[in-house]
Design a protein around this motif. Sequence first.
Motif, short mmCIF file in Angstrom:
data_model
loop_
_atom_site.label_atom_id
_atom_site.label_comp_id
_atom_site.label_asym_id
_atom_site.label_seq_id
_atom_site.Cartn_x
_atom_site.Cartn_y
_atom_site.Cartn_z
N PRO A 157 -24.01 -42.42 55.81
CA PRO A 157 -22.79 -43.02 55.44
C PRO A 157 -21.51 -43.06 56.29
CG PRO A 157 -23.79 -40.90 54.25
CD PRO A 157 -24.58 -40.94 55.40
N ILE A 158 -20.16 -43.89 55.88
CA ILE A 158 -19.64 -43.87 56.60
C ILE A 158 -18.49 -43.23 56.08
CG2 ILE A 158 -20.08 -46.53 56.11
CD1 ILE A 158 -18.12 -46.95 54.62
N GLY A 159 -18.57 -42.17 55.37
CA GLY A 159 -17.31 -41.09 55.83
C GLY A 159 -16.58 -41.31 54.80
N VAL A 160 -15.21 -40.21 55.77
CA VAL A 160 -14.54 -39.97 54.42
C VAL A 160 -12.48 -40.73 55.72
CG1 VAL A 160 -15.10 -37.77 53.19
CG2 VAL A 160 -14.08 -37.78 56.09
N PRO A 161 -12.19 -40.62 55.34
CA PRO A 161 -10.61 -41.05 55.80
C PRO A 161 -10.16 -40.33 56.34
CG PRO A 161 -10.23 -41.05 53.07
CD PRO A 161 -11.98 -40.65 53.27
N PRO A 162 -9.60 -40.39 57.46
CA PRO A 162 -9.16 -39.16 58.86
C PRO A 162 -7.39 -39.02 58.38
CG PRO A 162 -9.45 -41.29 60.00
CD PRO A 162 -10.19 -41.76 58.24
N ASP A 163 -6.94 -38.51 59.08
CA ASP A 163 -5.27 -38.16 58.99
C ASP A 163 -4.63 -39.35 58.77
OD1 ASP A 163 -5.78 -35.58 60.34
OD2 ASP A 163 -6.08 -36.64 62.00
N ASN A 164 -3.83 -39.17 57.64
CA ASN A 164 -2.72 -40.41 57.36
C ASN A 164 -3.65 -41.64 56.70
OD1 ASN A 164 -0.90 -38.69 58.00
ND2 ASN A 164 -1.24 -39.54 60.26
N CYS A 165 -5.18 -41.72 56.81
CA CYS A 165 -5.90 -42.98 56.08
C CYS A 165 -6.02 -42.34 54.63
CB CYS A 165 -6.96 -43.29 56.59
SG CYS A 165 -6.45 -43.78 58.78
N THR A 166 -6.08 -43.09 53.61
CA THR A 166 -6.94 -43.07 52.78
C THR A 166 -7.80 -44.14 52.39
OG1 THR A 166 -4.98 -44.62 51.12
CG2 THR A 166 -5.07 -42.33 51.04
N ALA A 167 -9.07 -44.21 50.95
CA ALA A 167 -9.45 -44.64 50.66
C ALA A 167 -10.02 -44.57 49.06
CB ALA A 167 -10.73 -44.39 51.84
N HIS A 168 -9.81 -45.69 48.62
CA HIS A 168 -10.15 -45.59 46.91
C HIS A 168 -11.25 -47.11 46.51
CE1 HIS A 168 -6.42 -44.37 47.38
NE2 HIS A 168 -5.95 -45.29 47.53
N VAL A 169 -12.31 -46.66 45.67
CA VAL A 169 -13.24 -47.13 45.36
C VAL A 169 -12.61 -47.73 43.65
CG1 VAL A 169 -15.86 -47.46 44.66
CG2 VAL A 169 -14.78 -45.96 46.11
#
Length: 1024
Positions: free
Chosen positions: A725-737
């Motif tokens: 997996p490429i994971g989860v977003p870190p501090d102050n970052c976001t990811a949306h699908v």
Amino acid sequence: MPSTDQSPTFRRAVSPVEWWIAAHPRGTVPVLQVAVEGTGALDPCRLAAAAAAASEACPGTRLARKGREWVDTGRPPAVRTAKAGGVPVHRLPELQEPLLHRGGPTCEVLHVEGPTPAVVFRASHAVMDAGGVLLWAGDVFRALRGEPLVGATDTVTEVDLLPPLTQKPTPPGLQYPALLGGRAPGKERRTLWLRRSVDGYHPGLIARLATTIAPLCGDGDAQFAVPVNLRRYAPQTRSTASLSHSLPFTVPAGQDWEATHERLLTMLAEERDAQARLDPAVLKIPQPVLRLINGALESKATKQNRYPSHASLAHLGRVDVEEFSTASFAATALYSLSSSPAGGPVELDVVECAGHTEIMLSWHDGPGIEEKATALLDRIEEALSPAALRATTAAVPSTPGTVLPAFAAPSALGTVLPAFAAQCAATPDALAVSGPDGDLTYAELDRRSRVVATALRDLGIGREDVVGVLADRTADAVAAIWGVVRSGAAYLPLDVQHPDARLNDILTDAGAPVCLVQRPHDARAVVPDGCRTVLLDELSGEPPAGWTEPATEPGDLAYVIYTSGSTGRPKGVEIEHGSLANYAAWATRSLGVDASTRMPLLTSFAFDVSCTSLFLPLLAGGSVLLPHGELNHATLRTLLTDGAPTVLTMTPSLLELIGELDVRPATVRVVAAAGEVLRRSVALRALDMFGPECRVMNLYGPTEATIECLAHTFDPGTDTAAGVPIGVPPDNCTAHVLDAQHRFVAPGEAGELYVGGAQLARGYRGRPDLTRTRFVRLADGTRVYRTGDIVRVTDTGVVEFLTRADDQVKVLGNRIEPAEIAQTLEDHPSVSRAAVLARSRPGGDHKLLCAYVVGTAPDPVELQAFVAERLPRYMVPATVTVVAELPRTVNGKIDVRALPDPFAGADEPPADHSDRDDVTRAVAAIWAATLGADPDRLADDTDFHQFGGDSLLMLSMVAAVCRDVVGADAEPLFMARLGEIVREPTIARVAAIARAALSPTSTGVTQEPATRLGAELPAEAVSA
């Protein structure tokens, strides 16, 4: 502009619905308003000129009524300016003002200045409907862009479009209570508008709205009015007239939206709207009498709090905001604000644009109305875009429980410069850089970088300037990059192995006033006219005693990196200091970087992964390790065994190569792979090689999101899929699908990954159009980048990569837009059309770039050389196939299945291999194992690249020849002639060099000096 005493050139009849609307009580004639919001600015004078030009093409914008006709006055709509300040556009008092009042104009343009600039097109509903306003607004923006106007000069009305009535219409009664409560009788009529942006486009939107609202309408059936654009009966009609009628639409209690949508489509197919219209006999009623009737209707509805329907649901369609943009103004949203006609119900106007559904609710203002309206919009948003889905991939800390170094507190760190200066002062004697040109302590790196910064400042270089850096991986290059940043400018790293023409184009496109060049690259034709060359080798001495760090802000430009471009030329990604600082903060913590860190620089400076090694160790008191010599299996082995590295960052391809070296360095604590899919087998091999205490991390991030913006630590017990997996977003970052309709998807469903947060790039240098396309906003205003990667979120909340949404491919971590290669091929005079695809050899796993060209006797070898002179080596097609035409599918894409196989015949066995000696036979076996081919089908003159090899596979092949054929004693002699292999990668050449290394006195092969340039391997071997 025609004068008012000229004979009018445009006139049309007043339609029945326009006659009724025009007869509203004075000052209450409904006004239709279409607002275009954006960024940037519009010049009021140019807007006025454009409005005047558009009025010539759309004369329906300048009408006055004479009896039962609308007549062109020749006076263009006025352009007024409103100062919004901090007030949303829909709250502006100017929008409450009437039109067609006491002989006033029927249309006007409102230019809104403020934090959210906008243009509002206002038209009296007596002369125009929303469809007409959109026609008019489109021509105003065409005039602003200098494009030909389309115009709208048709004089048709609904009488011309609709068939005769088959039965006399029944006037609607006031049967339904107000959805939000009515206004108090006697109070001033004032419209309340509430806006809500919802992510995505939603099929059956009107049906979805109706079924969401229906439960609020009581226990019985819900009644709605659905305005229908009558232009559907004559699609070629270009008229700004009021051509919409409301279709009565009943929604039974408890009916789902799919059934509701089917019923609505059936009614439209049966043309029910053609009969649901105002009686044409209304034209016989004198305006004063009709005005009294309308006033009485409004008064009765207000007193009884009852209306012809529960709500009016209007869908204006889908619009492209690019059609409402200019070079200086980028439209971000378009929405409609209407006001109710006499006795009209609550209105909901919806427009689809920019990936959002814009909903505007309008109703009479009054006590408690706004609260009720807000609750209704909340209910609608939840029905269309559930909050649970919107929150599925919110920001998540990447490694909970670890301690963030004091220097990297995200709330306090605006740029990396203060931390670097503090580190140089705190540990002046510590090792900062270890390289082939010598080691640098922090004190020496501090001095050298300030010398570079001083030289740039003396040339007038400062904030927002871009400075090119053309240098090998040396300590001087590291000092140069830090020197550019410390001057306040942004650095532009250039790959020394790219062709001169490409580097020249990049410097030109970036507008770099200065390029720092290290010898011997000063002899190359790289620096364009207008860009000054400064030799790094000649910068020496001491910085001035009063030297101070620049006052750099988080929003200042830190660096620009160019990536492949789909439009045929590379694009420069602009990264600001704040984005770099945020990355440095979380990556320092996640990778465990501290004063003991020794981190090799394994990539070209021109790839943003190099920033991890350039910045992280030097902000924490650690060391940067530069390989001694070009990267190959020998220098890698030396670096891993003698350099005692602690943190490695590289592509999975390079990690796979390191796995073949049979080394087990005990010092490595963290291995971070980025730039490609990390296969589970490679991650397992890394754990075996570096030991169970070493953390293997998969990092993900496009250049546009500052190096990496998702992270995952590999767990062999739970990460059982083929890809990590490429994971989860870190501090102050976001990811949306989001799906193809820009709607949030549920966990487990595939969609495109949109990343956001503090690390997003400013945009593409000098490419506002491309920036608008790729950097978009969610409905809540969040700025995000469309990655083009198709992913899904697992049940455990981590993101898995699946595939690409477009034609972009990756070769050894390099982002490649095949269109750029095709464009370069089409620049050749013998090529008329070209297409480039990524294909695999039969039985092979590796993707190769295969070109297909149409033209006048093009020579494939010549075309490959032509591309090599202009593009990086990794973008040169492995094959070029001449075809008569480029077959396409029905949707216009290249039909891959109809193209010839470029590898056909490549597997045919050569005539005879019986004369191969043991060395040649052993080399052929290694090639076969590396390329996944049968050794008996590999000819001695087979080109390694054209048979499916790339630069990393070449490194693997060379390492295997050294291990299995040449041996440790003869390896130095073999490696000294690596440049010959790069230039002539055939079995025969490799075998000859191997024999010469085994028998140094042999004269069978001419010895060739291993110059530094001759021994280089392409930079794509280790890029990310």
